[in-house]
Motif scaffolding. Structure first.
Motif, short mmCIF file in Angstrom:
data_model
loop_
_atom_site.label_atom_id
_atom_site.label_comp_id
_atom_site.label_asym_id
_atom_site.label_seq_id
_atom_site.Cartn_x
_atom_site.Cartn_y
_atom_site.Cartn_z
N LYS A 4 -0.05 -1.81 17.26
CA LYS A 4 -0.43 -3.07 17.91
C LYS A 4 -0.25 -4.24 16.93
CE LYS A 4 -2.64 -5.71 21.00
NZ LYS A 4 -1.78 -6.81 21.33
N LEU A 5 -0.64 -4.03 15.66
CA LEU A 5 -0.48 -5.05 14.64
C LEU A 5 1.00 -5.38 14.45
CD1 LEU A 5 -1.56 -6.89 12.41
CD2 LEU A 5 -1.51 -4.92 10.87
N GLN A 6 1.84 -4.37 14.37
CA GLN A 6 3.27 -4.59 14.21
C GLN A 6 3.84 -5.36 15.40
OE1 GLN A 6 5.56 -1.10 13.33
NE2 GLN A 6 7.51 -2.17 13.51
N ASN A 19 5.31 -6.92 5.97
CA ASN A 19 4.95 -5.53 5.77
C ASN A 19 3.44 -5.46 5.59
OD1 ASN A 19 4.43 -6.08 3.04
ND2 ASN A 19 6.40 -5.34 2.38
N PHE A 20 2.88 -4.34 5.93
CA PHE A 20 1.44 -4.16 5.77
C PHE A 20 1.16 -2.74 5.33
CE2 PHE A 20 2.47 -3.57 10.24
CZ PHE A 20 1.87 -2.37 10.56
N ARG A 25 -8.87 3.07 0.42
CA ARG A 25 -10.22 2.51 0.47
C ARG A 25 -10.48 1.75 1.77
NH1 ARG A 25 -11.24 0.25 -5.62
NH2 ARG A 25 -10.81 2.21 -6.65
N GLY A 26 -9.46 1.64 2.62
CA GLY A 26 -9.62 0.95 3.90
C GLY A 26 -9.29 -0.53 3.84
N LYS A 27 -8.67 -0.97 2.75
CA LYS A 27 -8.30 -2.38 2.59
C LYS A 27 -6.89 -2.60 3.15
CE LYS A 27 -8.11 -6.04 -0.83
NZ LYS A 27 -8.26 -6.39 -2.25
N LEU A 28 -6.78 -3.51 4.10
CA LEU A 28 -5.50 -3.82 4.74
C LEU A 28 -4.83 -4.96 3.99
CD1 LEU A 28 -3.48 -3.45 7.08
CD2 LEU A 28 -4.85 -5.10 8.38
#
Length: 162
Positions: A4-6, A19-20, A25-28
């Motif tokens: 969905k983000l893409q 890019n993501f 650690r759950g950091k985006l």
């Protein structure tokens, strides 16, 4: 949701690429490279930035801050991509352009920073721009203010105002 983000990021004209990454650690982390405005398209009361291909970009307009080419004319953003591609090959021409006017079925009017102007046809642009580049590199360019190259094989030059 990475899919969905893409999809959301791909729908922005203002994003050239991205890019993501989601670390352990759950950091985006998202890296975005913005599309740079190429021109300001002005028609009626509407003013928009457009990219090299003529796509409208949702940026805040700050004309005083940015030195950017102004484009005028109905549907000019659609037609300007071919002209842009050719002008980019002619660095000496594109660097001195102030504004471009598009008139359907007539052609292009380019006004330069030094107030000189050239009229170009809608077809055979590459050949006509080659001719104008030769004129710009000659002494003729300093002697005249107005150049009309809309009739292929002919050049009309005068000192009239644009």
């Amino acid at each position: 949701n990475p899919f969905k983000l893409q999809e959301d990021l791909e729908n922005f004209n203002e994003i050239k690429n991205f890019n993501f990454n989601l670390n352990w650690r759950g950091k985006l982390q998202i890296k975005i490279h913005e599309t740079e405005p190429f021109m300001i398209w002005i028609r009626n009361e509407k003013v928009n930035y457009i990219d090299l291909n003529g796509s409208v970009l949702e940026f805040e307009i700050n004309e005083n801050k940015d030195k950017i080419i102004k484009l005028f004319g109905k549907n000019a953003n659609i037609k300007v991509s071919e002209l842009n591609n050719l002008l980019l090959k002619k660095a000496k021409i594109i660097d001195s352009v102030n504004s471009i006017f598009y008139q359907r079925d007539i052609g292009w009017k380019i006004i330069f920073l030094n107030s000189k102007c050239v009229l170009l046809p809608l077809k055979k642009l590459e050949k006509v721009l080659d001719i104008f580049q030769n004129i710009k590199n000659s002494e003729l360019y300093s002697q005249f203010n107005f150049f009309d190259l809309r009739i292929f094989g002919r050049v009309y030059m005068s000192n009239k105002k644009c």
